[in-house]
Design a protein around this motif. Structure first.
Motif, PDB file in Angstrom:
ATOM      1  N   VAL A 124       0.841  -1.204   0.000  1.00 41.59           N
ATOM      2  CA  VAL A 124       0.000   0.000   0.000  1.00 41.59           C
ATOM      3  C   VAL A 124       0.875   1.251   0.000  1.00 41.59           C
ATOM      4  O   VAL A 124       0.568   2.233  -0.688  1.00 41.59           O
ATOM      5  CB  VAL A 124      -0.974  -0.017   1.200  1.00 41.59           C
ATOM      6  N   ARG A 125       1.981   1.232   0.726  1.00 41.74           N
ATOM      7  CA  ARG A 125       2.907   2.379   0.727  1.00 41.74           C
ATOM      8  C   ARG A 125       3.466   2.648  -0.668  1.00 41.74           C
ATOM      9  O   ARG A 125       3.848   3.762  -0.989  1.00 41.74           O
ATOM     10  CB  ARG A 125       4.056   2.139   1.709  1.00 41.74           C
ATOM     11  N   GLN A 126       3.512   1.619  -1.510  1.00 37.65           N
ATOM     12  CA  GLN A 126       3.977   1.767  -2.891  1.00 37.65           C
ATOM     13  C   GLN A 126       2.852   2.237  -3.823  1.00 37.65           C
ATOM     14  O   GLN A 126       3.080   2.421  -5.011  1.00 37.65           O
ATOM     15  CB  GLN A 126       4.530   0.434  -3.409  1.00 37.65           C
ATOM     16  N   GLY A 127       1.633   2.393  -3.281  1.00 32.00           N
ATOM     17  CA  GLY A 127       0.512   2.872  -4.074  1.00 32.00           C
ATOM     18  C   GLY A 127      -0.161   1.804  -4.917  1.00 32.00           C
ATOM     19  O   GLY A 127      -0.828   2.109  -5.900  1.00 32.00           O
ATOM     20  N   ARG A 128      -0.022   0.551  -4.531  1.00 28.50           N
ATOM     21  CA  ARG A 128      -0.644  -0.549  -5.270  1.00 28.50           C
ATOM     22  C   ARG A 128      -1.814  -1.109  -4.477  1.00 28.50           C
ATOM     23  O   ARG A 128      -1.813  -1.112  -3.258  1.00 28.50           O
ATOM     24  CB  ARG A 128       0.380  -1.655  -5.529  1.00 28.50           C
TER      25      ARG A 128
END
Length: 190
Positions: A123-127
């Motif tokens: 989620v921190r990677q925006g996925r």
């Protein structure tokens, strides 16, 4: 009975057969206007976990015409090669670097206890993340990613590995084999 592919699951108001706690893109943890496309042509899906569940999911995704690629993001090189050889060129040997894989969404086919930390990192990677965990503690931990997912404009689908619809169908079928039934109990475990 064939399972519905990922694209049809995320386009429904509810996950009636899968038992997921969140479903429609507007209602997903993080919801709304995501930067990453999770349905439609050219979807790229990563799978973490190359055991029985990961293999079956890869089969389903390879058969889905809207999925462009299925990246295997864990497992030994030998296991990844076996799956690639069995399912074809749509399956990419993704190594274990999710950030470099270029996937739109990642499905976690790992033991429950490993899913929270991995989901938070993704989620921190925006996925987008689809988590198959179904233990109470794991589901609560995954649901706590709500703020992080909203900030990253991505979605977290929790509990999508539970199949109460299938259990009910099996119970109905089994009931036809007996003259009378006093009770049917269905238990779910993590």
């Amino acid at each position: 009975m064939r399972r519905r592919p990922l694209r049809s699951l995320v386009s429904r108001e509810r996950f009636s057969a899968s038992g997921a706690l969140v479903a429609h893109p507007r209602n997903l943890v993080g919801g709304g206007n995501s930067r990453v496309t999770i349905s439609g042509e050219g979807m790229r899906v990563g799978i973490v976990g190359t055991g029985t569940v990961g293999l079956r999911l890869a089969r389903e995704l390879v058969d889905d015409p809207t999925v462009e690629t299925v990246a295997l993001l864990s497992g030994s090189g030998t296991r990844q090669a076996q799956i690639h050889d069995a399912l074809g060129d749509k399956v990419l040997l993704g190594g274990d670097d999710i950030e470099q894989s270029g996937v739109d969404a990642v499905v976690l086919c790992t033991p429950d206890h490993a899913q929270y930390e991995l989901a938070a990192s993704i989620v921190r990677q925006g996925r987008h993340v689809v988590a198959l965990a179904d233990s109470v503690a794991s589901v609560r931990a995954l649901l706590s990613l709500d703020g992080l997912a909203r900030a990253g404009e991505c979605s977290v689908v929790v509990g999508s590995g539970m199949s109460p619809g299938l259990s009910s169908l099996l119970a109905v079928h089994a009931s036809t084999l007996y003259d009378s039934i006093e009770e049917i109990a269905i238990g779910v475990t993590g």
